[in-house]
Scaffold this active site. Structure first.
Site, PDB file in Angstrom:
ATOM      1  CG  ASP A  90      -7.589  -7.494   6.512  1.00  0.00           C
ATOM      2  OD1 ASP A  90      -6.616  -7.309   7.271  1.00  0.00           O
ATOM      3  OD2 ASP A  90      -7.836  -6.744   5.548  1.00  0.00           O
ATOM      4  NE  ARG A 145      -0.104  -8.682   2.280  1.00  0.00           N
ATOM      5  CZ  ARG A 145      -0.671  -8.360   3.438  1.00  0.00           C
ATOM      6  NH1 ARG A 145      -1.761  -8.967   3.862  1.00  0.00           N
ATOM      7  NH2 ARG A 145      -0.149  -7.415   4.191  1.00  0.00           N
ATOM      8  NE  ARG A 157      -2.348  -1.347   3.548  1.00  0.00           N
ATOM      9  CZ  ARG A 157      -1.832  -0.552   4.460  1.00  0.00           C
ATOM     10  NH1 ARG A 157      -1.921   0.774   4.337  1.00  0.00           N
ATOM     11  NH2 ARG A 157      -1.242  -1.032   5.518  1.00  0.00           N
ATOM     12  CE  LYS A 165      -7.242  -4.054   4.665  1.00  0.00           C
ATOM     13  NZ  LYS A 165      -5.945  -4.341   5.200  1.00  0.00           N
ATOM     14  CG  HIS A 212      -7.300  -3.366   9.764  1.00  0.00           C
ATOM     15  ND1 HIS A 212      -5.986  -2.958   9.913  1.00  0.00           N
ATOM     16  CD2 HIS A 212      -7.278  -4.343   8.822  1.00  0.00           C
ATOM     17  CE1 HIS A 212      -5.209  -3.666   9.104  1.00  0.00           C
ATOM     18  NE2 HIS A 212      -5.959  -4.513   8.437  1.00  0.00           N
ATOM     19  CB  SER A 261      -0.934  -3.751   7.789  1.00  0.00           C
ATOM     20  OG  SER A 261      -2.093  -3.010   7.474  1.00  0.00           O
ATOM     21  CE1 TYR A 316       0.307  -5.927  -1.782  1.00  0.00           C
ATOM     22  CE2 TYR A 316      -0.849  -3.951  -1.054  1.00  0.00           C
ATOM     23  CZ  TYR A 316      -0.337  -5.207  -0.786  1.00  0.00           C
ATOM     24  OH  TYR A 316      -0.494  -5.739   0.464  1.00  0.00           O
ATOM     25  CB  CYS A 375       0.381  -6.509  13.752  1.00  0.00           C
ATOM     26  SG  CYS A 375       1.581  -5.213  13.385  1.00  0.00           S
TER      27      CYS A 375
HETATM   28  P1  GTP Z   1      -2.620  -7.795   7.196  1.00  0.00           P
HETATM   29  O1  GTP Z   1      -3.126  -8.831   6.233  1.00  0.00           O
HETATM   30  O2  GTP Z   1      -1.505  -6.977   6.615  1.00  0.00           O
HETATM   31  O3  GTP Z   1      -3.694  -6.922   7.744  1.00  0.00           O
HETATM   32  O4  GTP Z   1      -1.860  -8.563   8.384  1.00  0.00           O
HETATM   33  P2  GTP Z   1      -2.310  -9.499   9.595  1.00  0.00           P
HETATM   34  O5  GTP Z   1      -2.603  -8.666  10.784  1.00  0.00           O
HETATM   35  O6  GTP Z   1      -3.350 -10.466   9.175  1.00  0.00           O
HETATM   36  O7  GTP Z   1      -0.933 -10.246   9.920  1.00  0.00           O
HETATM   37  P3  GTP Z   1      -0.534 -11.782   9.813  1.00  0.00           P
HETATM   38  O8  GTP Z   1      -1.368 -12.668  10.686  1.00  0.00           O
HETATM   39  O9  GTP Z   1      -0.451 -12.144   8.390  1.00  0.00           O
HETATM   40  O10 GTP Z   1       0.928 -11.770  10.459  1.00  0.00           O
HETATM   41  C1  GTP Z   1       1.988 -11.035   9.926  1.00  0.00           C
HETATM   42  C2  GTP Z   1       3.299 -11.594  10.409  1.00  0.00           C
HETATM   43  O11 GTP Z   1       3.340 -11.657  11.839  1.00  0.00           O
HETATM   44  C3  GTP Z   1       3.587 -12.985   9.899  1.00  0.00           C
HETATM   45  O12 GTP Z   1       4.899 -13.045   9.422  1.00  0.00           O
HETATM   46  C4  GTP Z   1       3.411 -13.850  11.103  1.00  0.00           C
HETATM   47  O13 GTP Z   1       4.225 -14.986  11.058  1.00  0.00           O
HETATM   48  C5  GTP Z   1       3.756 -12.929  12.277  1.00  0.00           C
HETATM   49  N1  GTP Z   1       3.006 -13.309  13.506  1.00  0.00           N
HETATM   50  C6  GTP Z   1       1.664 -13.493  13.592  1.00  0.00           C
HETATM   51  N2  GTP Z   1       1.303 -13.890  14.839  1.00  0.00           N
HETATM   52  C7  GTP Z   1       2.451 -13.930  15.571  1.00  0.00           C
HETATM   53  C8  GTP Z   1       2.735 -14.278  16.933  1.00  0.00           C
HETATM   54  O14 GTP Z   1       1.865 -14.621  17.732  1.00  0.00           O
HETATM   55  N3  GTP Z   1       4.037 -14.179  17.326  1.00  0.00           N
HETATM   56  C9  GTP Z   1       5.029 -13.797  16.463  1.00  0.00           C
HETATM   57  N4  GTP Z   1       6.267 -13.743  16.921  1.00  0.00           N
HETATM   58  N5  GTP Z   1       4.795 -13.500  15.161  1.00  0.00           N
HETATM   59  C10 GTP Z   1       3.529 -13.555  14.723  1.00  0.00           C
HETATM   60  C1  SPV Z   2      -3.115  -4.644   5.008  1.00  0.00           C
HETATM   61  O1  SPV Z   2      -2.155  -3.988   4.542  1.00  0.00           O
HETATM   62  O2  SPV Z   2      -3.622  -4.374   6.113  1.00  0.00           O
HETATM   63  C2  SPV Z   2      -3.664  -5.790   4.266  1.00  0.00           C
HETATM   64  C3  SPV Z   2      -3.169  -6.022   2.916  1.00  0.00           C
HETATM   65  O3  SPV Z   2      -4.538  -6.482   4.769  1.00  0.00           O
HETATM   66  S1  SPV Z   2      -3.953  -4.971   1.753  1.00  0.00           S
HETATM   67  O4  SPV Z   2      -5.267  -5.498   1.524  1.00  0.00           O
HETATM   68  O5  SPV Z   2      -3.183  -5.007   0.562  1.00  0.00           O
HETATM   69  O6  SPV Z   2      -4.059  -3.644   2.290  1.00  0.00           O
HETATM   70 MN    MN Z   3      -5.199  -5.747   6.737  1.00  0.00          MN
END
Ligand code: GTP
Ligand code: SPV
Ligand code: MN
Length: 605
Positions: A293, A386, A77, A226, A246, A268, A217, A270
């Site tokens: 999400d 992704r 983004r 989003k 979110h 994001s 993207y 996290c």
């Molecule tokens: P968006 O799709 O961008 O909104 O992200 P999201 O909040 O869904 O994040 P996602 O669950 O994909 O996690 C992002 C990264 O954080 C990944 O590389 C995970 O492996 C890492 N991660 C997720 N949960 C944990 C956790 O409990 N501990 C640690 N150390 N890393 C984590």
């Molecule tokens: C984020 O960035 O929080 C995502 C990926 O979930 S995107 O939909 O590309 O914004």
């Molecule tokens: Mn997101």
């Protein structure tokens, strides 16, 4: 261009007029109305393979799946190119880029002029949430990208049935205009990933329109996600007293069979997808995903907040996803029907990324198309690479996902990536305190947006890049929501931090992933009145021994470190929170100043 050059049209007069107008401006070779049929999508996938955008993966490894590598400049983004173009600047507020709608539309109209030359213009009718919702949330995306069409097919409910419903209801819809900004003027050859150095991700909240230019993207181009479901929907939600957030939505069933629904707002990259797909390490606990999400929450007749996941697919961060961390995601993508963007390609037609397996493959094609070996000294996959995969393929998808009215939320978690300061978990005293914790939420930045990574920034309710109006009004909207229901019916609010590090050796203090179920168990025990907690200046943390650490390789001292509220760290934090809240100016709700004063007094007390 006239409607006759289109493969079909619509009896929804407003839609037909808009499509004709855009076609006249952007001058595509042809207009195609997307029906969403399997044959149509297969045809587009084949075209993308022929164009070199897609590489088809081996059928026996990932059926009906494709690998794509973006232009290296178009991987995330673009927050500095994202605009909330409300009539008044004040209505965009200090967290958003603003331009007057007429000025921005002028600039973008010039960019759109002839921008689809040599290309096909696709019209994608879609609905966010259920088609049979009380108030179906329609959108139509016009795009010149086949990659966007096949991705939208996974991420949203699209095509023929949606268009027919829009025609029957002569429904209004969010106009979503997208172009990659790469016209094939004078027979210019196409490239694998067309995009432009000039990018605008523009939102017009008053007229409920989205104009996106220059990027292919996900978050910039799949406009139902989003742009619509958060930025435009948050403005709708403010006007209509609901919430567009979110957030992940998780269903948990305890060993005694009691069911709870938890929503979680983390910035994001996290951990939302990972928590939504959690495989609990605690015996007898069952987790099911409702959403990973985005959550739309409305009050039910019983006065409780109900959440639906408006999406149809998962657009998840690939790196870090593996058998040990997120087996449910592995099971989901293994079934195929997926698109993998900016990960690495294996020599036998499969995908790989950092964290998928402990052992690294001996040879890969990396996301930049280069030969890669474990000795290369670079990552094989972009940190924001992704997977795009159908939500229904997730083996732990809850039946309630299909419930148009959603699920009643018992607790809301706010989380972020903080190396220091923020304990593993704490409970807020009441709704307003919870809103304060959300409004002052902070996290280290990630690769999900272009820019520096690892810098602590405030990210209110994990919505900083997604609030479609003034952030002060947004915080106030949360407070107003709290006034709509009895305190007992509102979700309880918690902050969590899976990412705290040991001050001595820098390692994670908490194992995370499946073990996060231990934190969820304590939260549910608190909701049921049995969990023990102790008061701290910031909120209630688990009492010693209250967190179930059965089978966990952690000493009591380590658990205490993860839960510690450190006076020095919080003194620093308080200063940062004060600085942040000062930015709201006279839009800061007085309740937030009251909460700040309480926190200060607690820390000094
Ligand atoms: P968006 O799709 O961008 O909104 O992200 P999201 O909040 O869904 O994040 P996602 O669950 O994909 O996690 C992002 C990264 O954080 C990944 O590389 C995970 O492996 C890492 N991660 C997720 N949960 C944990 C956790 O409990 N501990 C640690 N150390 N890393 C984590
Ligand atoms: C984020 O960035 O929080 C995502 C990926 O979930 S995107 O939909 O590309 O914004
Ligand atoms: Mn997101």
């Amino acid at each position: 261009m006239t409607a006759t050059s289109a493969t079909t049209g619509t009896t929804n007069a407003a839609l037909q007029a808009w499509v004709d107008e855009v076609a006249a401006l952007t001058t595509p070779d042809k207009v195609v109305w997307i029906t969403g049929s399997d044959e149509e999508i297969q045809g587009l996938n084949d075209e993308l393979v022929a164009a070199g955008t897609f590489v088809k993966l081996d059928e026996s490894k990932k059926p009906n799946s494709y690998w794509a590598a973006s232009d290296p400049s178009d991987v995330a983004r673009v927050e500095d190119r994202t605009f909330i173009a409300s009539e008044k600047e004040e209505d965009a507020g200090f967290t958003n880029n603003w331009m007057a709608p007429a000025e921005l539309k002028g600039i973008m109209t010039d960019l759109y002029k002839g921008c689809m030359t040599g290309r096909t213009m696709y019209v994608i009718p879609f609905v966010m949430g259920h088609l049979n919702a009380d108030q179906p949330m329609y959108g139509v995306e016009i795009t010149d990208s086949a990659y966007v069409v096949v991705s939208m097919k996974i991420m949203a409910r699209i095509g023929e049935p949606v268009l027919r419903a829009m025609e029957e209801q002569q429904a209004s819809f969010v106009k979503c205009l997208h172009s990659v900004g790469y016209p094939l003027t004078d027979g210019k050859a196409d490239v694998k990933w067309p995009c432009s150095d000039t990018k605008y991700i523009a939102h017009f909240p008053e007229t409920r329109e989205i104009w996106s230019y220059g990027s292919g993207y996900g978050g910039n181009a799949l406009l139902g996600k989003k742009c619509y479901a958060l930025r435009i929907a948050s403005a709708m939600a403010r006007d209509e007293m609901w919430m567009a957030e979110h957030m992940l939505i998780l269903k948990l069933t305890s060993p005694t069979g009691s069911k709870h629904y938890i929503a979680g707002a983390f910035p994001s990259a996290c951990g939302k997808t990972n928590l939504a797909m959690i495989d609990p390490t605690l015996e007898g606990w069952e987790a099911e995903m409702v959403g990973d999400d985005i959550a739309w929450m409305r009050f039910g007749k019983d006065g409780r907040l109900y959440a639906v996941n408006p999406e149809f697919g998962l657009f998840g961060v690939a790196p870090g996803t593996g058998e040990n961390t997120n087996p449910n995601a592995m099971r989901t993508v293994e079934q195929g029907n997926s698109i993998f963007t900016n990960v690495a390609l294996t020599d036998d037609g499969d995908v790989w990324w950092e964290g998928m397996t402990d052992e690294k493959p001996a040879h890969l094609t990396d996301w930049k198309g280069n030969d890669w070996t474990p000795e290369s000294g670079v990552v094989s996959s972009h940190p924001n690479s992704r997977f795009c995969t159908p939500a229904k393929q997730c083996p732990m998808m809850a039946d309630e996902y299909d419930e148009p009215n959603g699920v009643p939320i018992d607790a809301i978690l706010f989380g972020g990536r903080r190396k220091t300061t923020v304990p593993l978990v704490y409970e807020t005293r009441d709704w307003n305190h919870g809103v304060f914790v959300g409004a002052t939420l902070s996290s280290e930045t990630t690769a999900a947006a272009v820019g520096a990574v690892g810098v602590v920034r405030r990210d209110p309710m994990a919505m900083l890049p997604f609030i479609g109006y003034n952030a002060g009004d947004y915080v106030n909207h949360w407070l107003e929501i709290g006034k709509q229901a009895d305190a007992a019916k509102l979700p309880k609010i918690y902050q969590v931090n899976w990412f705290r590090r040991d001050r001595e050796d820098g390692s994670f203090l908490w194992p995370g992933f499946g073990d996060n179920a231990r934190v969820l168990k304590w939260i549910i025990e608190r909701l049921d009145g049995s969990g023990e907690g102790v008061d701290t200046p910031v909120g209630i943390v688990p009492a010693p021994g209250a967190l179930d650490t059965t089978g966990l390789d952690m000493t009591e001292e380590q658990v205490a470190k993860a839960l510690e509220v450190n006076a020095e760290e919080w003194a620093t934090e308080l200063g940062l929170i004060e600085e942040w809240l000062a930015k709201f100016g006279d839009k800061l709700p007085s309740q937030m100043s009251d909460e700040l004063a309480t926190l200060k007094a607690n820390l000094e007390g």
